[in-house]
Design an enzyme around this catalytic site. Structure first.
Site, short mmCIF file in Angstrom:
data_model
loop_
_atom_site.label_atom_id
_atom_site.label_comp_id
_atom_site.label_asym_id
_atom_site.label_seq_id
_atom_site.Cartn_x
_atom_site.Cartn_y
_atom_site.Cartn_z
N ASN A 80 0.96 -1.29 -0.17
CA ASN A 80 -0.20 -0.02 0.17
C ASN A 80 0.95 1.24 0.08
OD1 ASN A 80 -1.85 1.90 0.38
ND2 ASN A 80 -2.26 1.49 2.69
N LYS A 98 0.18 4.07 0.07
CA LYS A 98 -0.46 5.56 0.33
C LYS A 98 -0.32 6.82 -0.67
CE LYS A 98 0.05 3.05 4.93
NZ LYS A 98 0.24 3.50 6.24
N HIS A 137 -9.32 1.39 5.38
CA HIS A 137 -7.99 1.71 6.09
C HIS A 137 -8.09 2.35 7.18
CE1 HIS A 137 -3.81 2.60 6.72
NE2 HIS A 137 -3.55 1.63 6.10
N GLU A 181 -4.75 -4.75 10.87
CA GLU A 181 -3.73 -3.61 10.87
C GLU A 181 -3.94 -2.92 12.31
OE1 GLU A 181 -1.92 -2.58 6.86
OE2 GLU A 181 -3.68 -1.17 7.21
N GLY A 198 3.12 2.58 10.81
CA GLY A 198 4.02 3.73 10.26
C GLY A 198 4.85 3.93 11.62
#
Ligand code: 13P
Length: 258
Positions: free
Chosen positions: A9, A11, A103, A175, A181
């Site tokens: 992903n 982003k 997400h 997640e 992150g």
């Protein structure tokens, strides 16, 4: 026997030239050294690069996928006067095969509700896109010990409302928000524990066979260093990778670790 899935992903990262470099770099390297049999790679770039990604992902005839292609979101309505939105039909017509839905960044910054996510999942399925449905608890929820309840609720409000034949086309990505992150990966025990819990919920809701055939991914600071260990867990069918998917060498290491 389930396959492994490694999904990147991106982003909101990369410009056109950087996207081209990463996508065609991935193509060249996977042609040179393909992933193990039974490993599917999915790349989810921003919308403007889907066409480019389709060229990189497919063979000359545009038929065989070397890696699959996903969008990071889709609109919760079919089409019409929704300036700035991108529909599931548009995404499918670009040759994409998957779409990430729900997400935590969409839930947090764009206040996406379960009702909207349910519409999105249905529109994805109507357009033959595989939804990669994300769920995850916050740090506060984990510290309170309510993480299992939070995940159950997120699933019940969206994907568990689907009929069995629809649900069997959905990929679930767990997640934990505190791991995204942050460099703070869930331990293999935490990832396995939650994915085994989710598989148990699927068994109770649908059937043992559906549970056994469902794809459950882990996401949150999954990288080239910890992927092999995470993917070795019996209920972890692969990963949804953020930061490490932006670096060709790291992403390849994760693919080869699967
Ligand atoms: P990071 O791998 O950067 O933690 O992101 C995970 C993620 O949110 C993938 O969707």
């Amino acid at each position: 026997m389930r396959k492994k899935i490694v999904a990147g992903n991106w982003k909101m990262n990369k410009d056109y030239t950087e996207a081209e470099e990463l996508l065609f770099g991935l193509k060249d390297r996977l042609i040179e050294k393909p992933q193990r049999d039974g490993v599917d790679v999915i790349v989810c770039p921003p919308f403007p690069f889907l066409d480019l990604a389709y060229d990189a992902a497919t063979d000359e005839e545009g038929e065989e996928y070397l890696f699959y292609l996903g969008a990071q979101n889709c609109a919760s309505t079919e089409d019409g006067a929704y300036t700035g939105e991108v529909s599931a039909r548009m995404i499918a017509s670009m040759g994409a095969t998957h779409v990430i839905i729900g997400h935590s960044e969409r839930r947090k910054y764009f206040k996406e509700s379960s009702e909207q996510l349910f519409e999105k999942v249905n529109l994805a399925l109507d357009n033959e896109l595989v939804p990669i449905f994300c769920c995850g608890e916050s740090l506060e929820e984990r510290e309170k010990g309510i993480h299992f309840d939070v995940i159950r609720k997120q699933l019940e409000e969206v994907v568990f409302k689907l009929k069995e034949s629809e649900f069997s086309n959905v990929i679930i990505a767990y997640e934990p928000v505190w791991a995204i992150g942050t460099g703070k990966t869930a331990t293999t025990e935490q990832a396995e524990e939650m994915l085994a819990f989710i598989r148990g919920l699927i068994k109770d809701k649908y059937s043992k066979d559906i549970a056994e055939d469902s794809y459950l991914l882990y996401g949150g600071s999954c990288n080239d260093k910890n992927a092999a260990e995470l993917f070795a867990c019996p209920d972890v069918d692969g990963g949804l990778i953020g930061g490490a998917a932006l670096d060709l060498e790291k992403f390849l290491k994760i693919i080869y670790a699967a």
